[in-house]
Structure formats: structure tokens, C-alpha cells
Design an enzyme around this catalytic site. Structure first.
Site, short mmCIF file in Angstrom:
data_model
loop_
_atom_site.label_atom_id
_atom_site.label_comp_id
_atom_site.label_asym_id
_atom_site.label_seq_id
_atom_site.Cartn_x
_atom_site.Cartn_y
_atom_site.Cartn_z
N ALA A 216 0.84 -1.21 0.00
CA ALA A 216 0.00 0.00 0.00
C ALA A 216 0.87 1.25 0.00
O ALA A 216 1.93 1.30 0.63
CB ALA A 216 -0.90 0.00 1.24
N ILE B 232 0.40 4.12 1.50
CA ILE B 232 0.63 4.72 2.83
C ILE B 232 1.76 4.01 3.56
O ILE B 232 2.55 4.63 4.28
CB ILE B 232 -0.67 4.74 3.68
CG1 ILE B 232 -0.43 5.43 5.01
CG2 ILE B 232 -1.25 3.34 3.89
CD1 ILE B 232 -0.03 6.85 4.94
N SER C 188 2.87 -9.14 -0.41
CA SER C 188 1.99 -8.60 -1.44
C SER C 188 1.24 -9.78 -2.05
O SER C 188 1.66 -10.93 -1.90
CB SER C 188 2.83 -7.91 -2.51
OG SER C 188 2.04 -7.59 -3.64
N ARG C 189 0.17 -9.48 -2.78
CA ARG C 189 -0.49 -10.56 -3.52
C ARG C 189 0.43 -11.04 -4.64
O ARG C 189 0.18 -12.09 -5.25
CB ARG C 189 -1.81 -10.05 -4.11
CG ARG C 189 -2.85 -9.71 -3.06
CD ARG C 189 -3.99 -8.91 -3.68
NE ARG C 189 -3.51 -7.65 -4.23
CZ ARG C 189 -4.25 -6.80 -4.94
NH1 ARG C 189 -5.52 -7.11 -5.18
NH2 ARG C 189 -3.74 -5.69 -5.40
N LEU D 294 -4.37 -2.57 4.40
CA LEU D 294 -5.11 -3.10 3.26
C LEU D 294 -6.34 -2.22 3.00
O LEU D 294 -6.70 -1.38 3.84
CB LEU D 294 -5.53 -4.55 3.56
CG LEU D 294 -4.36 -5.54 3.55
CD1 LEU D 294 -4.73 -6.86 4.22
CD2 LEU D 294 -3.88 -5.77 2.12
N HIS E 25 -9.70 -4.94 6.45
CA HIS E 25 -9.16 -4.60 7.77
C HIS E 25 -9.52 -5.66 8.80
O HIS E 25 -8.64 -6.18 9.50
CB HIS E 25 -9.68 -3.22 8.21
CG HIS E 25 -9.01 -2.09 7.49
ND1 HIS E 25 -9.32 -0.78 7.70
CD2 HIS E 25 -8.03 -2.09 6.54
CE1 HIS E 25 -8.56 -0.01 6.93
NE2 HIS E 25 -7.78 -0.79 6.22
N LYS F 108 -7.17 2.93 9.69
CA LYS F 108 -8.52 3.45 9.81
C LYS F 108 -9.20 3.38 8.45
O LYS F 108 -8.48 3.38 7.44
CB LYS F 108 -8.53 4.88 10.33
CG LYS F 108 -7.49 5.85 9.78
CD LYS F 108 -7.31 6.04 8.31
CE LYS F 108 -8.43 6.64 7.53
NZ LYS F 108 -8.09 6.82 6.08
N ARG G 37 -10.54 4.39 -2.73
CA ARG G 37 -11.50 5.33 -2.10
C ARG G 37 -12.76 5.50 -2.94
O ARG G 37 -13.77 5.99 -2.44
CB ARG G 37 -10.83 6.69 -1.90
CG ARG G 37 -9.77 6.64 -0.83
CD ARG G 37 -8.73 7.73 -0.99
NE ARG G 37 -7.67 7.54 -0.01
CZ ARG G 37 -6.69 6.64 -0.12
NH1 ARG G 37 -6.61 5.84 -1.18
NH2 ARG G 37 -5.78 6.50 0.82
N ASP H 27 -13.17 7.36 4.49
CA ASP H 27 -11.74 7.64 4.31
C ASP H 27 -11.25 8.81 5.15
O ASP H 27 -10.18 8.74 5.75
CB ASP H 27 -11.43 7.90 2.82
CG ASP H 27 -9.93 7.90 2.58
OD1 ASP H 27 -9.27 6.94 3.03
OD2 ASP H 27 -9.42 8.86 1.98
#
Ligand SMILES: NC(=O)c1ccc[n+]([C@@H]2O[C@H](COP(=O)([O-])OP(=O)(O)OC[C@H]3O[C@@H](n4cnc5c(N)ncnc54)[C@H](OP(=O)(O)O)[C@@H]3O)[C@@H](O)[C@H]2O)c1
Length: 334
Positions: A15, A17, A39-40, A77, A82, A100, A169, A181
């Protein structure tokens, strides 16, 4: 003096972030180190591991959860993963710091709370990093000293522009939308500042016709006892954020309530008796501060700074705001 034992982190996914903010912050933290990333896609994990100098790369999240050299998992994720992946991490014996908003619904958040309670030896926390910036210590000092008087209103807003259909998002099934978000921040902040839960919410929610997600929401939270919170959030607006805490004696305006820049000091303005005082708080990387507070809780077996019940309560308010937006009526909470 001997080096403190470090918490060994594993990161679920590549990700943005994580790559851009949280992993470098974990690596800078006094009490943490990053030992693995998954990771996938193994090549993507390896590329991230090479770039960020992380020892182990895995091509599935499950492999990382099985790694005995991982003590704690950071879960950034998409929102729909989550709760399931945090529960999987707890079941694999890992402490969990989860991004979050904690879940897609309050009921789902309660499932994670129950999973956490079934593993009292493990720490579990929602990553509302904004709370770890020292500007909030200053805010709470002013409130405790009575400088603002009785608190009447907390205002918060947060916005950015992102209409990329591929972005998580803007995808309903992944738990997208403005309230999920970024509306979660002013909701969390109002509850943090007032120190209690709202009893009702009235919201106006506008949805993007292409994505079906809410792209703008404005809400009034009723905290009973004379205090309200007013908030707004937008994902197709110019970027901005701010907060105001208004009391019977003074007003405090906060420039960067949610994402204070790590490299710069931040400002607040206190309006009191017709004069304005500028308050400056020194630079702090909130992600590093969060990492160290979480690691301290694990290494000393202390409670985490923000209990998971707080995340469940925040989710209840997000959900009630979305329901109010659907019906156009006030929705009671609790
Ligand atoms: N606290 C903060 O400051 C902050 C800031 C931004 C975001 N966040 C939160 O962090 C989370 C991630 O946000 P982000 O912007 O970093 O997301 P992102 O870049 O889109 O990353 C999400 C990652 O999840 C993995 N993934 C697994 N299933 C997926 C699916 N079905 N669709 C898309 N990705 C999938 C992918 O990694 P692999 O392909 O490597 O498996 C992907 O890179 C969100 O919950 C968001 O609310 C928090």
C-alpha cells in the site's frame, strides 16, 4: 546501556501509505524494525523490500503471518480487508496495528473487538496516528486549565480531490467514500476532544453518480449536555483541513489537526478576550510516535494508547452518519 528489544514488524501489502509514510516511520522508530513485507504478487513485494531495505518478501499475506520473525503486523489493506486480515493476524499470534477506518460497519468492528478479547496476550489498535502528534497535549492542557471555558462546539473538516475510478476510495465494495476515508478523522477528533460519545447525528451526504460512494458529507453530531460537533469531508474538493474548538471563554483554531507535516512545526491560534495568541508546536513524525507508543505497549505489556473499543465507537458514528444521509433524518446513536 543495552539496546532496547525491538518489535519486529511485518507489513501486509505494498500500500502507498505503507511505502511512503509508515514503513520509513517504523524504521526510524526507537523500538521497532521492519522484517517482512507481503503482497499478492511476489515480484511487487520483492521490489518494495529492495527499495525499502526489508529482509523478507512474501507473495501472499498468509506466508507473512506464518513467519515467526514477525511479532506485529501493520495492516494497511483496503477497508474491506481490515477486519478479516486483522483477525487472521491475531489468530497467527501477531500483535496488530490496523489502518482506519477499522471496519465496514460497527457490527464488523465488534467482531474484531471480540477477536482481540479472545487474545488478551496480543495488542490491537486502530492507526489513528493524528492523536500522537504533541499538538494534542497542548490542546488538552488548555482545555484542562479551563482556558476555553465550557466546550460548546468542535468543528472539523478534511478534503482532497481524487476521482480516479481505480482508487480504493472510489470503490464501494472495498469500503470507499468520504466518510469512511476522511470523515472518520473529524468524527474521531470530536470524540477525542469532548471525551464522550455523541447520542445522535444528522448528516447530508452526496454520492458520486459513477462510483456510488459518498464524495461529500456534512454532519452535526449531538453530544448532549450542550456540545455539538460540526464536520465535513469531501473527496472531490480542493485539499484542505482544519479544526476549531469553541468554548464559552475562548476559541482554539488548529491548522493541521489530522496530517501535520513531519518536518515542520505546526500552528494553533487561541482567540481570547479579543486578542489572538499564536501557539507553535515543534515538528514530529506522528507515524514514528505512534509506532513507539504501540511498541512500548507490546514490550512492557501495557494497554495500547487507544483501545479498540474507541474504534468500534467511531465506526458507530460513521455508520449512523451514512444512514442519516440516506434517510435525511436524525439517527440516534447508542
Ligand atoms: N493513517 C493514514 O495516514 C492513512 C493514509 C492513507 C491511507 N490510509 C489507510 O490505509 C489503507 C490503504 O490506503 P492506500 O491509499 O495506501 O491504499 P493502496 O495504495 O491502494 O494500497 C492498498 C493495497 O492493498 C492491497 N490489496 C489487496 N486487495 C486489494 C484489492 N482488492 N484492491 C486493491 N488493493 C488491494 C494491494 O497491495 P498488494 O498488491 O501489494 O497486495 C494494495 O497496494 C486504507 O485503509 C486507508 O484508509 C491511512
Amino acid at each position: 546501556m543495552s539496546e532496547p528489544t525491538k518489535l519486529r514488524w511485518g507489513v501486509l501489502s505494498t500500500a502507498k501509505i505503507g511505502r511512503k509514510q509508515v514503513i520509513p516511520a517504523l524504521q526510524k522508530s526507537r523500538l521497532g524494525e521492519v522484517t517482512a513485507i507481503a503482497s499478492r504478487d511476489l515480484a511487487r513485494a520483492q521490489q518494495a523490500a529492495d527499495g525499502l531495505v526489508i529482509g523478507r518478501a512474501y507473495g501472499s499475506y498468509e506466508e507473512l503471518l506464518a513467519d515467526p520473525a514477525v511479532d506485529a503486523v501493520y495492516n494497511p489493506l483496503p477497508n474491506h480487508l481490515h477486519v478479516p486480515m486483522s483477525i487472521a493476524a491475531l489468530e497467527a499470534g501477531k500483535h496488530v496495528l490496523c489502518e482506519k477506518p477499522i471496519a465496514l460497519s460497527a457490527a464488523e468492528a465488534e467482531k474484531l473487538l471480540a477477536a482481540g478479547e479472545a487474545h488478551p496476550e496480543l495488542k490491537l489498535m486502530e492507526a489513528f496516528m493524528y492523536r500522537f502528534h504533541p499538538q494534542w497535549e497542548r490542546v488538552f492542557e488548555l482545555i484542562a486549565a479551563g482556558t476555553l471555558g465550557e466546550l460548546r462546539e468542535v468543528r472539523g473538516w478534511f478534503s482532497y480531490f481524487n476521482d480516479d475510478p481505480q482508487n480504493i476510495r472510489n470503490q464501494s465494495d472495498l469500503g470507499g467514500g468520504a466518510l469512511m476515508d476522511i470523515g472518520c478523522y473529524p468524527i474521531s477528533m470530536a470524540r477525542f476532544v469532548l471525551g464522550r460519545e455523541p447520542v445522535g447525528v444528522l448528516a447530508r451526504v452526496e454520492r458520486d453518480p459513477r462510483f456510488g460512494t459518498d464524495r461529500h458529507a456534512a454532519a452535526v453530531l449531538d453530544f448532549n449536555g450542550g456540545a455539538v460537533a460540526t464536520l465535513s469531508c469531501g473527496t472531490q474538493m480542493a485539499p484542505g483541513q482544519g479544526a476549531t474548538i469553541a468554548g464559552t471563554a475562548g476559541v482554539l483554531r488548529i491548522e493541521w489537526p489530522f496530517t501535520p507535516p513531519p518536518e515542520d512545526s505546526v500552528r494553533m491560534w487561541l482567540d481570547l478576550d479579543g486578542a489572538t495568541e499564536e501557539i507553535v508546536v515543534g515538528a514530529c513524525d506522528k507515524y514514528t510516535a505512534q509506532a513507539d507508543r504501540f511498541a512500548e505497549a507490546v514490550l512492557n505489556d501495557q494497554p495500547v494508547p487507544t483501545p479498540l473499543a474507541d474504534a468500534v465507537a467511531n465506526m458507530r458514528v460513521i455508520e449512523a452518519a451514512l444512514r442519516s444521509g440516506e434517510s435525511g433524518r436524525r439517527v440516534a446513536i447508542g
